[in-house]
Motif scaffolding. Sequence first.
Motif, PDB file in Angstrom:
ATOM      1  N   GLU A 124      -4.850  -1.209  -4.469  1.00  0.00           N
ATOM      2  CA  GLU A 124      -5.617  -0.333  -5.364  1.00  0.00           C
ATOM      3  C   GLU A 124      -5.355   1.136  -5.054  1.00  0.00           C
ATOM      4  OE1 GLU A 124      -9.747  -1.220  -5.465  1.00  0.00           O
ATOM      5  OE2 GLU A 124      -9.459  -3.310  -6.096  1.00  0.00           O
ATOM      6  N   ASP A 125      -5.214   1.460  -3.776  1.00  0.00           N
ATOM      7  CA  ASP A 125      -5.008   2.855  -3.364  1.00  0.00           C
ATOM      8  C   ASP A 125      -3.573   3.078  -2.891  1.00  0.00           C
ATOM      9  OD1 ASP A 125      -5.323   1.196  -1.192  1.00  0.00           O
ATOM     10  OD2 ASP A 125      -6.491   2.631  -0.005  1.00  0.00           O
ATOM     11  N   LYS A 174       0.824  -1.208   0.000  1.00  0.00           N
ATOM     12  CA  LYS A 174       0.000   0.000   0.000  1.00  0.00           C
ATOM     13  C   LYS A 174       0.855   1.253   0.000  1.00  0.00           C
ATOM     14  CE  LYS A 174      -3.969   2.152   2.246  1.00  0.00           C
ATOM     15  NZ  LYS A 174      -4.997   2.011   3.293  1.00  0.00           N
TER      16      LYS A 174
END
Length: 453
Positions: free
Chosen positions: A137-138, A105
Amino acid sequence: MCSLVQKYNVAGPRYTSYPTVPYWNMDTFSSKKWQSTLIQSFEESNAKEGISLYIHLPFCESMCTFCGCHKRITQRHEVEEPYIRTVLKEWKLYCDLFSQRPIIKELHLGGGTPTFFTPQNLQNLINGIFSMAKKAEDYEFSFEGHPNNTTKEHLQALYDVGFRRVSFGVQDYNIKVQQAIHRIQPFANVKNVTQWARQIGYTSIGHDIIFGLPFQKEEHVRETILRTKELRPDRLAFYSYAHVPWLKGNGQRGYKDADLPSAEEKRQQYETGKALLAEVGYREIGMDHFALPTDALYKSMQSGELHRNFMGYTASKTQAMIGLGTSSISDSWYSFAQNVKGIEEYQHLVENNVIPVYRGHILTDEDRVIRKHILNLMCGFKTSWSLPGLRFEAIDEVRERLREMEQDALVVVVEDGVEVTEKGRPFIRNICMAFDVLLHKKEPEKRLFSMTI
């Protein structure tokens, strides 16, 4: 304010961790225990939130005398590829512990000077990391850039592999201060890299500015902030110079204590800079950080998601953080572990399939509770012990230590918690020290920390 500065200007931690490194208990630590807690944390959190990765790139071409970080001064760039190979092998040793591919992340390149490495070698490093991992995803990838040697090619190469945030070390624009800290850095260089990063598409550009440097005056800080306002970076680290000349390997012996501003002068430098930043819309974030309302760091503070770890303030939290490279510190939430500091020793251990940690700490239940309180204070300026999981045995002693700070209007203490006042924010390190039961159980016999102000 001057009398409070004199009263509270003591040596104290910056609290990127609790317990702080000097109070780690090596009697209960082992690399095997560290790996066990990391596996536990990974299984609990990887699929849910991913992990964070910090990579220490220790090489610099010259010594900046304000720096207390672990680095190797060299102009021999043939060191790049062997070091990257070792970092990637260390990463594989960690990946082999896990039952699934890590989801990253947050990834941060620190140093040293990451832009000591060629753009191609930096791409090779990141591509090697993701040959064994996936991006969340982020995700948020960031790196520290030196304005004097960061090129368009560096910025483009890292952008192409996912980086959207960069911070540039500015420190101060006054030439006398720059000469003292051995960092001659023209404004034009900072302007160039800032504009290049914007043109390429970086969404968060940061500048690091230091107050309290040798020979630094209030007008120097004012001039640096005014020049910074021209470039309008998205976020700023505006922090106090940590004078720790007793630490091995730093260059802070090149000037005398008498060359440094007094505590009162430092505090005025900070207040001047803070006021100038507020005039153009920067908001104060935790300790020593400022951001525009459009930046993710400000948004995370507003949403209550601001986090602090060995990488400093981050816009989101992961339970597990792995540090790769010499001297890097890892955090499983249940324990801390630090790598060996010598490059040759680090390479030897990894080459022999040994995860290269040499010290660490297994957190007790009380450690984790106090850690939560310090994180709450550092990120939100308040904490509460009303919930059963946030009470600990020494809470009455902590409240007693807070009493004098309450009399000085630095905090407001209620039955179930404490909140830092606006007046108390500059003293947040001192307020956190009230919770540091290990520090109060055993006062250090020698100087360990920089001054809090």
